[in-house]
Design a protein around this motif. Structure first.
Motif, short mmCIF file in Angstrom:
data_model
loop_
_atom_site.label_atom_id
_atom_site.label_comp_id
_atom_site.label_asym_id
_atom_site.label_seq_id
_atom_site.Cartn_x
_atom_site.Cartn_y
_atom_site.Cartn_z
N ASP A 83 0.83 -1.20 0.00
CA ASP A 83 0.00 0.00 0.00
C ASP A 83 0.87 1.25 0.00
O ASP A 83 0.58 2.22 -0.70
N ARG A 84 1.95 1.23 0.78
CA ARG A 84 2.83 2.38 0.87
C ARG A 84 3.57 2.63 -0.44
O ARG A 84 3.99 3.75 -0.73
N SER A 85 3.71 1.61 -1.24
CA SER A 85 4.37 1.77 -2.53
C SER A 85 3.42 2.27 -3.61
O SER A 85 3.73 3.20 -4.35
N TYR A 86 2.22 1.65 -3.70
CA TYR A 86 1.39 1.81 -4.89
C TYR A 86 0.10 2.60 -4.71
O TYR A 86 -0.54 2.93 -5.71
N SER A 87 -0.32 2.86 -3.49
CA SER A 87 -1.64 3.47 -3.30
C SER A 87 -1.69 4.91 -3.82
O SER A 87 -0.84 5.74 -3.46
N ARG A 88 -2.70 5.21 -4.64
CA ARG A 88 -2.91 6.60 -5.05
C ARG A 88 -3.84 7.31 -4.08
O ARG A 88 -4.20 8.48 -4.29
N PHE A 89 -4.24 6.63 -3.00
CA PHE A 89 -5.16 7.21 -2.03
C PHE A 89 -4.47 7.69 -0.76
O PHE A 89 -5.12 8.14 0.17
N ARG A 90 -3.13 7.56 -0.70
CA ARG A 90 -2.40 8.06 0.47
C ARG A 90 -1.23 8.91 0.00
O ARG A 90 -0.50 8.54 -0.94
N GLY A 91 -1.04 10.03 0.65
CA GLY A 91 -0.06 11.01 0.19
C GLY A 91 1.37 10.60 0.38
O GLY A 91 2.27 11.19 -0.25
N ASP A 92 1.63 9.58 1.23
CA ASP A 92 3.02 9.18 1.49
C ASP A 92 3.47 8.01 0.64
O ASP A 92 4.57 7.48 0.86
N SER A 93 2.67 7.58 -0.32
CA SER A 93 3.09 6.45 -1.15
C SER A 93 4.09 6.90 -2.21
O SER A 93 4.20 8.09 -2.52
#
Length: 290
Positions: free
Chosen positions: A42-52
């Motif tokens: 999620d931390r790599s690919y999510s477009r829904f979190r600003g820290d990815s």
């Protein structure tokens, strides 16, 4: 449905619900590993979190180094981008946001549909390295959940677990001696099934226009060439050796003639059209209800 008597470990990750079913309860160390790999993805690919990692590409052009599994996604997306003439693309994120499906989940269109940027104009994807010539919204959702299902299965196998079912809200991978009967959700009524299929030592994935729908005729399966929701197909199911391929092909069936995909991939499929009729491959072994 998991096998009767099996233990279930459930959690939320990448915006969906997961259930891992095994004959015996999972050790805490395995559970921690599973939660860790889902969080890392999620931390790599999510477009829904600003820290990815990919969120940075939406703010400004540049280069990011993704996990090693990005190479598998590159090969798969490039092939399906070609076969679909640009309709299936990892650059569909900006088109989704235009129709309201963004990080804020506003679900209110910002304006008329817009096509996705052309891959060849803005994106250089080489293995784990992605470089962009303009800010862009990378969205690998068409294959990402499937890849993560495979990664979760690999964690279980590395822990010596050979019998299991990974269920990520309908995208599944099964390993075990006995096949599992899986109901196929009716695309217009989630309380009903249109059939049952047997899943055994492989993946079953689905894509449906009703799963993430909002507004008047708006849903998450967009044609990258136009930015508009697909209207001719309402649901697909695919079975393959890996969940990443099954997941990607379930989306590709919305855009590409199954005969074309059959020439490039080893999989079986079921496709339900908006007029109510269905088509399926000879290898899709199951029962459709009339």
């Amino acid at each position: 449905m998991p096998h009767p008597g099996w233990s279930a470990f459930g959690f939320d990750g990448i915006g969906t619900t997961w259930e891992i079913s095994t004959p015996e309860p999972l050790f805490k160390t395995v559970r921690r590993s599973l939660l860790g790999i889902v969080e890392d993805y999620d931390r790599s690919y999510s477009r829904f979190r600003g820290d990815s990692l990919v969120a940075g590409l939406a703010r400004e052009a540049g280069t990011v180094i993704l996990p090693a599994g990005a190479s598998e996604l590159e090969v798969l997306f490039k092939k399906l981008y070609r076969l679909s003439s640009g309709a299936m693309t990892p650059l569909i994120g900006s088109s989704l946001e235009q129709l309201g499906y963004g990080a804020d989940y506003a679900l209110r269109p910002l304006g008329h549909p817009v096509p996705a940027p052309r891959w060849e104009d803005v994106l250089d994807w080489n293995g784990s390295k992605i470089s962009t010539s303009a800010p862009l919204v990378l969205d690998i959702g068409a294959a990402g959940k499937g890849q993560l299902v495979d990664l979760v299965a690999a964690v279980l196998r590395s822990g010596g677990i050979t019998e299991f079912l990974v269920d990520a809200s309908g995208d599944m991978f099964h390993s075990g001696a006995e096949p599992l009967g899986v109901a196929l959700e009716h695309p217009y009524d989630s309380t009903q099934a249109i059939g049952v299929v047997e899943l055994h030592d492989g993946a079953l994935c689905a894509s449906a226009a009703n799963r993430r729908a909002w507004g008047d005729g708006l849903h998450h399966v967009l044609d990258g060439a136009t930015g508009r929701p697909v209207e001719t197909v309402v649901a697909t199911w695919t079975m393959a050796a890996s969940a990443v391929e099954a997941d990607a092909l379930a989306t590709a069936l919305f855009f590409v003639d199954p005969k074309v995909l059959d020439e490039e991939f080893d999989f079986s499929w079921l496709k339900v059209y908006s007029d109510g009729h269905a088509a399926y491959s000879a290898g899709f072994e199951g029962t459709l209800f009339t």
